[in-house]
Scaffold this active site. Structure first.
Site: not given
Ligand code: GDP
Ligand code: MN
Length: 395
Positions: A101, A189
């Site tokens: 992530y 993101e």
């Protein structure tokens, strides 16, 4: 403003972040053709303005062009998280070694930009954050502070990346931070950032949200076909304007502008409009004893709404009187002008005085009244609703 995955991926590509080979399609045939062209298994990704698609059944795989056809055909019939699937991003399926992530966002409590990395990316990231918060690593920066390669690589190291991957990973972190700053983003993101079995780092997903208040700084977005859009749960521009003016107002999908006196009358008016085959473009309350100026603003909201084809106005004069109502309408006509056909009815407290005000203003300037039909107590409300629907159909 949230971007679609395929839009965000264009920015990623432009910033040097590797993205999968892919194509945006709007039919099963195109999905099939692309799978055939690349001769690889594919992933089919519903393009909706929401995350959590994997868990909601919006991400599917196909091993052959035929399967890409049938699976995408099915996807196109679905609603994922309430959104109809109109476009699918078809991409080469990556073989996953590991999922990471990576995100850049604003820390609103501390007025800092925060760069977040985690070694356990994927659809369970929220779970990881709850169960193993120590696995989430962060760097905070001031808005005008520089961010260097050694810091980016330091973050990579903290989540277990080792050389020779440190440099590659560090560059992705840097690029993401630059992208965040360049477009005045609220969030960029990558989840998951995939390490493939052949040891490449590829952004399998892409998420970007931009700051609406900074959109004027980015005319290049509309050149790229990215237009300002209304997000679920967000107020429309008109709703924001109404709020500033203190008018309780909601945009709806129809074509009849609703200008009723009071919320209850508004609800009934909406029912009447639907009964006669129309659809209201809004719901509006006058916010209790509206001044003539407020009433004029209410009409501005309706007249400036491009969806509105005709305006339905109905006032039952109670505490807020019909003469004030008429004054408000006249102010609007003089200061703004009416570009849509409007049908209007007044009954109740001071309705005759209200009609008198209209008569007077009309004598002074008949031109202002060319789009209005005005009725009093003699005309039943049903007639007004029916007439508004008629006018909208004619327009
Ligand atoms: P989201 O659920 O809306 O965040 O959609 P994602 O694009 O993140 O996809 C959800 C999950 O599908 C990812 O976390 C991956 O595990 C999986 N996925 C997506 N793309 C690929 C791919 O190319 N190969 C493989 N094996 N899995 C993928
Ligand atoms: Mn994702």
């Amino acid at each position: 403003m949230r971007l679609y995955e395929f839009e965000a991926k264009k920015f990623f590509f432009e910033s040097g972040i590797t993205i999968p080979l892919g194509k945006l399609v709007s039919s099963p045939e195109e999905a099939k053709d692309f799978a055939f062209e690349i001769k690889k298994p594919v992933v089919l990704k519903s393009q909706i303005l929401s995350g959590g698609r994997g868990k909601a059944g919006g991400i599917k795989f196909a091993r052959s062009p035929e399967e890409a056809y049938s699976v995408s055909k099915e996807l196109f019939t679905l609603k994922i998280k309430g959104f109809p699937v109109e476009k699918i991003l078809v991409e080469e399926k990556l073989e996953i070694e590991k999922e990471f992530y990576l995100g850049v966002t604003l820390d609103r409590l501390n007025y800092k930009i925060v760069i977040i990395a985690c070694s356990e990316g994927g659809v369970e990231i929220e779970e990881v954050a709850k169960t193993f918060p120590e696995k989430i690593k962060k760097i905070s920066l001031d808005i005008d502070e520089s961010f260097y390669s050694f810091q980016a690589q330091g973050l990579a190291k903290q989540i277990g990346i080792e050389s020779p991957d440190l440099k590659t990973f560090g560059n992705i972190v840097l690029s993401l931070w630059k992208l965040y700053k360049k477009y005045d983003a609220k969030l960029v993101e990558i989840n998951p950032l995939i390490l493939t079995q052949d040891k490449r780092f590829i952004a399998a997903d892409a998420r970007m949200s931009l700051d609406d208040d900074a959109l004027f700084r980015h005319p290049e977005l509309s050149q790229m076909g990215i237009e300002k859009r209304h997000e679920e749960g967000e107020m429309t521009e008109r709703e924001k304007k109404a709020k500033q003016w203190g008018i309780p107002y909601l945009d709806l999908d129809g074509e009849i502008g609703m200008f009723p006196g009071g919320a209850g009358f508004g609800i009934m008016g909406n029912d009447f409009i639907v009964y006669y085959g129309g659809m209201p473009a809004n719901f509006m309350d006058s916010g209790g004893g509206p001044t003539p100026e407020r009433l004029a603003q209410m009409l501005v909201l309706l007249d400036e709404n491009p969806k509105v084809q005709a305006i339905f106005g109905a006032r039952f004069g109670g505490i807020s009187r019909c003469d004030d109502f008429a004054k408000g309408v006249v102010i609007f006509l003089k200061e703004h002008g009416l570009s849509k056909p409007m049908v209007l009815r007044m009954t109740g407290n001071m309705w005759k005085e209200g009609l008198e005000i209209f008569e007077q203003a009309k004598k002074e300037n008949p031109e202002l009244f060319k789009n209005i039909e005005i009725h009093g107590i003699e005309t039943p409300i049903e007639h007004i609703a029916k007439r508004a629907v008629e006018l909208a159909k004619k327009a």
